[in-house]
Write an enzyme that holds these catalytic residues in place. Structure first.
Site, PDB file in Angstrom:
ATOM      1  CG  ASP A  92      33.150  44.520  30.501  1.00  0.00           C
ATOM      2  OD1 ASP A  92      33.449  43.406  30.966  1.00  0.00           O
ATOM      3  OD2 ASP A  92      32.710  45.454  31.181  1.00  0.00           O
ATOM      4  CG  ASP A 153      33.519  38.999  35.910  1.00  0.00           C
ATOM      5  OD1 ASP A 153      34.061  38.390  36.849  1.00  0.00           O
ATOM      6  OD2 ASP A 153      32.651  39.858  36.085  1.00  0.00           O
TER       7      ASP A 153
HETATM    8  N1  GLY Z   1      30.724  41.463  34.617  1.00  0.00           N
HETATM    9  C1  GLY Z   1      30.148  40.274  34.203  1.00  0.00           C
HETATM   10  C2  GLY Z   1      29.051  39.781  35.085  1.00  0.00           C
HETATM   11  O1  GLY Z   1      28.498  40.541  35.884  1.00  0.00           O
HETATM   12  O2  GLY Z   1      28.722  38.632  34.964  1.00  0.00           O
END
Ligand code: GLY
Length: 374
Positions: A92, A153
């Site tokens: 992230d 993601d």
């Molecule tokens: N972890 C990224 C999302 O929930 O879009």
């Protein structure tokens, strides 16, 4: 449905929302994360989370539009507050710093932002598993069990590495990002363009042990925002490298999105939840997808793909601004310019009918791109 608004009116509404958000979060000292569609009152944390770079990024985008030095100073303050996230061992870090520090450098040539973004890129590249050629999510429990996983993601994290490569010329950033994108395309994108969220693998051999979705319905539902990260991430990979294979994947995943979304292209949170239509929509998935399509509309060399992307982006943008912004009704007490009806995580019951800070961020990115195209 609300009324059609001119591009300048749309931009002004989004900037109004940045202003009302700033008032609340400055008072409370929090990074905004999600605000209920019904109230527009932000919930967030003082230390921030994976979404907090998007708040700084909204401020940078405002500074780009207004050109005001005080707006840039506000954006710098919030960006530097994110520095502790450098120590978080998770992919992230790409979301956090590509949407904040990178913009601070690109928009205002702020050297502190460049430094922060490069340190973050270094950390992200260092998280890659060289044997398998991917950046894993980094869950300690899985690593201890001899397993690991990578999610779609992470395609939204790669822009940090593309930027670091362009900025420094260091090939290691490019190598990690290309390898991750290729592996993700092979593991996560099916022939018809459908995306699966998560792949578990043996970190020594790369052998796939399981595939599943965490945020869609069941274990194999197609999560709309996962599809969106794919469209956006492969579009960004194409923009950075000019590699046709990434353009093809972005176009194929976008086609799947539109085949499944139905008449309203702002999708339900999952394309496969049998409880449709009594399930939440996720406007943030629409905003992310639209931002990816805008990249293709601006950069695709192939004129057919470029026009197709532009048409799709326009349809999505129109649906968002006519149906999903706070209505301009004087009896409506909510803040103007909210992107309503996002769903963070239906399965966990988190923020299922909310304005989401990253939805606002990508919508503002789209509006700025649209004003370059017209
Ligand atoms: N972890 C990224 C999302 O929930 O879009």
């Amino acid at each position: 449905m609300g009324k059609t608004r001119t591009p300048d009116e749309r931009l002004a509404l989004l900037l109004q929302r940045v202003e009302s958000t700033l008032t609340q979060v400055t008072r409370e000292g929090i990074f905004p994360h999600a605000a209920p569609s019904a109230t527009g009152i932000w919930e967030g944390t003082r230390e921030g989370m994976w979404t907090s770079g998007f708040w700084a990024g909204l401020l940078w985008q405002r500074a780009a539009v207004t050109g005001k030095a005080e707006d840039a100073a506000t954006a710098t303050t919030w960006t530097l507050r994110l520095s502790p996230h450098l120590d978080h061992q998770t992919h992230d870090i790409g979301f956090v710093f590509s949407s904040s520090a990178v913009l601070g450098w690109e928009i205002c040539r702020d050297p502190a932002c460049r430094d922060l973004a490069l340190r973050a890129a270094d950390r992200l590249a260092g998280m890659a598993n060289p044997a398998v050629g991917v950046i894993p999510v980094g869950s300690q429990a899985e690593i201890a069990a001899g397993l690991d996983d990578v999610t779609i993601d992470c395609m939204g994290n790669l822009p940090l590495l593309w930027w670091a490569w362009k900025t420094t010329g260091e090939g290691r950033f490019l190598e990690v990002a290309v390898s991750h994108a290729d592996r993700t395309a092979a593991w996560h994108v099916k022939e018809d363009g459908r995306i699966i969220q998560s792949t578990h693998f043996d970190p020594r051999t790369g052998r796939v042990t399981k595939q599943e979705t965490h945020q869609g319905s069941g274990t194999d539902g197609c999560w709309a925002r996962g599809q969106a990260w794919g469209v956006y991430g492969f579009a960004a990979a194409y923009r950075a490298t000019g590699e046709e294979r990434f353009l093809e994947v972005a176009d194929r995943t976008a086609a799947y999105y539109f085949r499944r979304a139905g008449d309203d292209p702002v999708p339900f949170y999952c394309f496969d939840d049998a409880a449709k239509p009594n399930i939440p929509r996720d406007s943030s998935a629409a905003a992310i997808t639209c931002a990816g399509l805008m990249i293709l509309a601006e950069h695709a060399q192939d004129p057919i793909r470029r026009q197709r992307s532009r048409d799709r982006a326009e349809a999505l943008l129109s649906a968002m601004v006519t149906g999903y912004l706070t209505p301009l009704d004087e009896n409506d007490r909510r803040p103007r310019g909210m992107l309503l009806h996002g769903c963070y995580n239906k399965n966990a019951g988190w923020h299922t009918d909310h304005e989401l800070v990253w939805g606002d961020y990508f919508l503002l990115e789209v509006l700025r791109a649209w004003s370059r195209l017209r």
